[in-house]
Design a protein around this motif. Sequence first.
Motif, short mmCIF file in Angstrom:
data_model
loop_
_atom_site.label_atom_id
_atom_site.label_comp_id
_atom_site.label_asym_id
_atom_site.label_seq_id
_atom_site.Cartn_x
_atom_site.Cartn_y
_atom_site.Cartn_z
N LEU A 17 -3.97 8.34 26.17
CA LEU A 17 -4.23 6.74 25.61
C LEU A 17 -5.52 6.62 25.33
CD1 LEU A 17 -1.73 4.74 28.39
CD2 LEU A 17 -1.47 5.15 25.75
N HIS A 18 -6.02 7.45 25.56
CA HIS A 18 -7.40 7.18 26.03
C HIS A 18 -8.14 8.45 26.26
CE1 HIS A 18 -11.79 5.78 26.02
NE2 HIS A 18 -11.97 6.76 26.80
N GLY A 19 -8.83 9.10 25.14
CA GLY A 19 -9.13 10.66 25.20
C GLY A 19 -10.49 10.94 26.50
N GLY A 20 -10.45 11.50 26.78
CA GLY A 20 -11.69 12.68 27.95
C GLY A 20 -12.50 12.90 27.25
N GLN A 21 -12.97 13.87 28.05
CA GLN A 21 -14.48 14.23 27.81
C GLN A 21 -14.23 15.82 28.21
OE1 GLN A 21 -16.31 12.06 30.74
NE2 GLN A 21 -15.59 10.81 28.73
#
Length: 332
Positions: A17-21
């Motif tokens: 749903l939301h990319g990480g780093q």
Amino acid sequence: MEETYLLNVEGVKKKILHGGQGELPKLQDGSKFTFHFQTLKDNFERTVIDDSREAGMPMEIIVGKMFKLEIWETLLSSMRIGEVAEFWCDIIHTGMYALVSRGMRRISEGRDPLEGQKHRCGMGNMFDYHSTGYADLDELQRTPQPLIFVMELFRVEEPSAYKRDTWAMNNEEKLAAVPVLHSEGNRLVLRREFAQAAAKYQEAVICLRNLQAKEKPWEDDWLKLESLVTPLVLNYCQCQLELGEYYEVLEHTTELLQKHNDNAKAYFKRAKAHAAVWNEQEAREDFMRVAHLDPSMAAAVKKELKQLGERMRKKHVEDRKRYQGLFQSSQG
């Protein structure tokens, strides 16, 4: 656009749903995940079962510590820091969720997650799981089903980077933590930080009770652990006396005296709690028992009985004045 793909695990689908780093974290036994999660039913309404944000605390699990819901370690291992992902998990991975959720809910309520479990083998403990104490979790136990987990990973820490919570420790680590917690509690008492001290003593008692649950009651190993529990409970009760939590003291000292009915210090603390809540007869009986069990405490008992008598006389005078005032006003 949302990315959907299968993890290389049977019965699991992942949607980012939301990319990480950065890269995937390097893990080893003892690494700690800290994350928020939502658990949803796989129905049209996507009914929320649990939400760690509503509970007010993020979740933590330790790699390699056999967390009951093993699939969570696998799911988190596929995530980058800051990532938010949704995982659909089939029944083969969700059968233990009701028990895991019960423990997490008890922790968020400030209760011991092992509360109520009897000293039995693993098979025997299954009978204690007939009811979790939560209606929605009982339904999950009766009708196992796929679940959706929405997770947000905050951080991954190496074993050397954080203080281990006692629930994450093995038996040897729990036993080693007890004198440290005891010492920390004593230091806080000297600073008159009684609530914080009580928390240290309570944490040490929980460590020992968890170890005791694996031993046969009243046998040598159980008794050795019990000998460590008793002074910690007494210290905890002293803190509660200082904090004015008298009924808490009555509960814990009475429970202790049911096992150790010759403990003068427990009678003394219970007597002080009885006196504080105006239970004069019970306080006098406990103080007299203290003097009988430990003559070296006779002077302290005499002082307490004198103070109790003075407080009770003052109370009787005040009560009489109050009743006379009520009587006179009713006559007028």
